[in-house]
Scaffold this motif. Structure first.
Motif, PDB file in Angstrom:
ATOM      1  N   THR A 339       0.962  -0.995   0.051  1.00  0.00           N
ATOM      2  CA  THR A 339      -0.077   0.060   0.071  1.00  0.00           C
ATOM      3  C   THR A 339       0.908   1.110   0.047  1.00  0.00           C
ATOM      4  O   THR A 339       1.926   1.417   0.519  1.00  0.00           O
ATOM      5  CB  THR A 339      -0.957  -0.009   1.210  1.00  0.00           C
ATOM      6  OG1 THR A 339      -1.660  -1.153   1.487  1.00  0.00           O
ATOM      7  CG2 THR A 339      -1.842   1.231   1.280  1.00  0.00           C
ATOM      8  N   ASP A 340       0.563   2.089  -0.808  1.00  0.00           N
ATOM      9  CA  ASP A 340       1.032   3.447  -0.692  1.00  0.00           C
ATOM     10  C   ASP A 340       0.456   4.293   0.276  1.00  0.00           C
ATOM     11  O   ASP A 340      -0.498   4.866   0.267  1.00  0.00           O
ATOM     12  CB  ASP A 340       0.877   4.297  -2.173  1.00  0.00           C
ATOM     13  CG  ASP A 340       1.693   5.487  -2.321  1.00  0.00           C
ATOM     14  OD1 ASP A 340       2.301   5.843  -1.310  1.00  0.00           O
ATOM     15  OD2 ASP A 340       1.458   5.925  -3.374  1.00  0.00           O
ATOM     16  N   PRO A 341       1.277   4.757   1.361  1.00  0.00           N
ATOM     17  CA  PRO A 341       0.622   5.605   2.394  1.00  0.00           C
ATOM     18  C   PRO A 341       0.366   6.984   2.136  1.00  0.00           C
ATOM     19  O   PRO A 341      -0.703   7.599   2.453  1.00  0.00           O
ATOM     20  CB  PRO A 341       1.721   5.548   3.463  1.00  0.00           C
ATOM     21  CG  PRO A 341       2.896   5.057   2.702  1.00  0.00           C
ATOM     22  CD  PRO A 341       2.492   4.429   1.569  1.00  0.00           C
ATOM     23  N   ALA A 342       1.028   7.606   1.019  1.00  0.00           N
ATOM     24  CA  ALA A 342       0.816   8.928   0.370  1.00  0.00           C
ATOM     25  C   ALA A 342      -0.702   8.978  -0.234  1.00  0.00           C
ATOM     26  O   ALA A 342      -1.295   9.708   0.234  1.00  0.00           O
ATOM     27  CB  ALA A 342       1.928   9.390  -0.536  1.00  0.00           C
ATOM     28  N   ALA A 343      -0.849   7.767  -0.894  1.00  0.00           N
ATOM     29  CA  ALA A 343      -2.189   7.652  -1.536  1.00  0.00           C
ATOM     30  C   ALA A 343      -3.270   7.750  -0.460  1.00  0.00           C
ATOM     31  O   ALA A 343      -4.441   8.434  -0.635  1.00  0.00           O
ATOM     32  CB  ALA A 343      -2.101   6.728  -2.556  1.00  0.00           C
ATOM     33  N   VAL A 344      -2.969   7.043   0.602  1.00  0.00           N
ATOM     34  CA  VAL A 344      -4.151   6.878   1.744  1.00  0.00           C
ATOM     35  C   VAL A 344      -4.205   7.944   2.412  1.00  0.00           C
ATOM     36  O   VAL A 344      -5.246   8.529   2.441  1.00  0.00           O
ATOM     37  CB  VAL A 344      -3.595   5.635   2.508  1.00  0.00           C
ATOM     38  CG1 VAL A 344      -4.449   5.536   3.955  1.00  0.00           C
ATOM     39  CG2 VAL A 344      -3.687   4.406   1.843  1.00  0.00           C
ATOM     40  N   VAL A 345      -3.142   8.769   2.812  1.00  0.00           N
ATOM     41  CA  VAL A 345      -3.444  10.023   3.428  1.00  0.00           C
ATOM     42  C   VAL A 345      -4.185  11.248   2.624  1.00  0.00           C
ATOM     43  O   VAL A 345      -4.979  11.685   3.116  1.00  0.00           O
ATOM     44  CB  VAL A 345      -1.917  10.591   3.831  1.00  0.00           C
ATOM     45  CG1 VAL A 345      -2.026  11.928   4.188  1.00  0.00           C
ATOM     46  CG2 VAL A 345      -1.219   9.469   4.813  1.00  0.00           C
ATOM     47  N   GLN A 346      -3.586  11.027   1.282  1.00  0.00           N
ATOM     48  CA  GLN A 346      -4.714  11.754   0.347  1.00  0.00           C
ATOM     49  C   GLN A 346      -5.872  11.677   0.272  1.00  0.00           C
ATOM     50  O   GLN A 346      -6.716  12.790   0.531  1.00  0.00           O
ATOM     51  CB  GLN A 346      -4.144  11.915  -0.987  1.00  0.00           C
ATOM     52  CG  GLN A 346      -4.162  12.954  -1.881  1.00  0.00           C
ATOM     53  CD  GLN A 346      -3.195  12.914  -3.118  1.00  0.00           C
ATOM     54  OE1 GLN A 346      -2.786  12.016  -3.616  1.00  0.00           O
ATOM     55  NE2 GLN A 346      -2.557  14.195  -3.542  1.00  0.00           N
ATOM     56  N   LYS A 347      -6.349  10.361   0.449  1.00  0.00           N
ATOM     57  CA  LYS A 347      -7.813   9.771   0.127  1.00  0.00           C
ATOM     58  C   LYS A 347      -8.552  10.479   1.711  1.00  0.00           C
ATOM     59  O   LYS A 347      -9.462  11.010   1.653  1.00  0.00           O
ATOM     60  CB  LYS A 347      -7.591   8.611   0.165  1.00  0.00           C
ATOM     61  CG  LYS A 347      -9.052   7.835   0.097  1.00  0.00           C
ATOM     62  CD  LYS A 347      -8.937   6.403  -0.114  1.00  0.00           C
ATOM     63  CE  LYS A 347     -10.365   5.614  -0.205  1.00  0.00           C
ATOM     64  NZ  LYS A 347     -10.290   4.044  -0.043  1.00  0.00           N
TER      65      LYS A 347
END
Length: 491
Positions: A339-347
């Motif tokens: 999982t990409d944590p940057a994409a999760v934080v952005q979401k």
């Protein structure tokens, strides 16, 4: 109260059943197994002790007797080879050699006719020899046979008498050796006496060892029964440094964990009951007020119904968080994923920006791309959502919340900091406990139940990471979640 009473009765009944079972079993099966193991090993050793030395001694005596009789027969055969093998000439030779005191000596001619027998009573002189040994000797073969019976060695030896390379007769020697037989019987008796002493000593020591060993195991079993009956405060005595001592120590540690877990469970049930009771009581109070006030103004009714809706929403959120915690407690394995944590934080930031805007809080993100961790996206969303949501709720209007994703060494860091009121240092170790809230009035106002940080911490641990908190009263707080990298490409 009735259910608690039934449980107490059931526990007392189980305790009485266990006690009765222990009384019915005076000797444990484990004690019996240990004692039998010692006795089987001891029996095998004693059988070997009572057979091998006897075999060796008997074979030695057989060999020694054969050598002596062969030497004697060889001397006689050499002397007799120069005679005509008549009864007179053989008797003359035998009288000179004086052999009667030690052996019974029979001399037969080449036809098997006995010309001499040293035995006076029961002599076979003047008859044909029927012994197999004499028959074998007349064909040119030496023969020896010895047996131990009736505490004596019965030995027989036969050898041909030759003259000018021709068999002219046979020498037959026999002896019943009671002296050597007594030596062997004495050896057998001594070995038996020693075996009896060894058996008695080993039986006594095996019983002592079995009792000592099973006594320690019984203590461990008592502790396990106590824990089974709910007494997690029971502690086993740890003596020595062997495996049983280590087992007792590990069981004590396990009891401590059970006691702590039981305490947490009871506290969790108590806290959950209390938290669920508060909105339910509010809903009940508001509905009773509406029902008991027929002439209540419509504006007031709408206000009360709106409050009921808010409390219902609060119950829903709390129930959802409790379900999340329950799923985390089951420790069900999750499918491995990157999982990409940057994409999760952005979401998550997109989801919570309306909440931040309505609370007068600015939400900023600084994200490092291509920094991935091993774990399901849903779990990471849970962690980030609870951290940012908690930060927004505890930040006053005009403040800010920032979320960072970056790499440090072989870890990916997700950092959420805020400009809220901060957390006192003494309370920092408690903020990840379930239902713990620093500012309880502020928490109720924001609809919190003290479960968000607990969910974030447990979900982080399940992904193999860790979470820490730093705070300064009056300046804000910072939460850092660290995860092992699945792969991170430098920009």
């Amino acid at each position: 109260m009735k259910r608690a009473g039934e449980k107490q009765i059931e526990r007392e009944s189980l305790s009485r059943t266990n006690a009765a079972a222990r009384r019915r079993r005076p000797v444990s099966r484990y004690q019996l197994k240990i004692a039998l193991s010692y006795l089987i090993i001891l029996s095998m050793m004693l059988v070997l002790l009572n057979t091998y030395p006897v075999w060796i001694s008997r074979d030695f005596m057989f060999s020694n007797t054969r050598d002596v009789m062969m030497s004697r027969a060889s001397d006689l055969a050499t002397t007799l080879s120069g005679t005509d093998m008549t009864p007179e000439s053989v008797a003359l030779v035998m009288n000179i050699m004086d052999n009667q005191a030690q052996y019974r000596t029979i001399v037969a001619d080449r036809h098997g006719f006995v010309v001499y027998d040293s035995l006076t009573s029961g002599s076979v002189a003047g008859r044909y020899a029927l012994d197999a040994e004499i028959a074998g000797a007349l064909t040119g073969q030496d023969s020896f046979r010895s047996a131990y019976r009736d505490y004596a060695f019965d030995s027989r030896f036969a050898m041909p008498v030759t003259s000018h390379n021709m068999i002219v007769g046979a020498i037959y020697l026999s002896r019943l050796d009671t002296a050597q037989g007594k030596q062997l019987s004495d050896l057998i008796a001594r070995l038996f006496a020693v075996s009896v002493v060894i058996f008695a000593v080993v039986v006594i020591f095996s019983v002592i060892i079995a009792l000592a060993l099973t006594r320690r195991i019984s203590v461990i079993l008592r502790g396990i029964r106590a824990a089974h009956e709910g007494d997690y405060a029971y502690r086993l005595p740890v003596r020595g440094r062997d495996e049983l001592a280590e087992l007792a120590d590990r069981i004590n540690q396990f009891f401590s964990i059970l006691r702590k877990t039981e305490g947490q469970r009871q506290q969790f049930v108590s806290d959950a009951s209390h938290e669920l009771k508060t909105p339910l009581a509010a809903v009940r109070l508001l509905t009773d007020s509406i029902l008991e006030t027929p002439d209540m103004p419509p504006e007031t009714v709408r206000e009360f119904v709106a409050d009921i809706g808010n409390e219902t929403d609060r119950l829903s959120r709390m129930t959802e968080k409790l379900m999340q915690l329950s799923r985390l407690d089951t420790n069900l394995p999750e499918a491995a994923a990157v999982t990409d944590p940057a994409a999760v934080v952005q979401k998550v930031a997109r989801m919570l920006r309306p909440l931040a805007k309505s609370s007068g809080v600015e939400l900023h993100c600084e994200l490092a791309e291509d920094c991935r961790v091993i774990g399901a996206e849903d779990g990471l969303v849970q962690i980030v959502y609870n951290l940012i949501d908690n930060a927004i709720k505890y930040t006053m209007p005009g403040g800010s919340v920032r979320a960072f994703v970056f790499r440090r060494g072989d870890e990916a860091h997700i950092v959420v900091d805020d400009t809220g009121a901060g957390i006192p240092e003494a309370e920092l170790p408690l903020i990840f406990d379930r239902f713990y809230r620093v500012d309880k009035a502020r928490s109720r106002e924001a609809g919190g139940a003290g479960l968000g940080l607990s969910i974030a911490a447990e979900a982080t641990a399940r992904m193999g990471g860790s979470i820490t908190a730093e705070s300064e009263v009056g300046k804000g707080s910072r939460f850092t979640a660290r995860f092992p990298l699945a792969g991170c490409d430098d920009a």
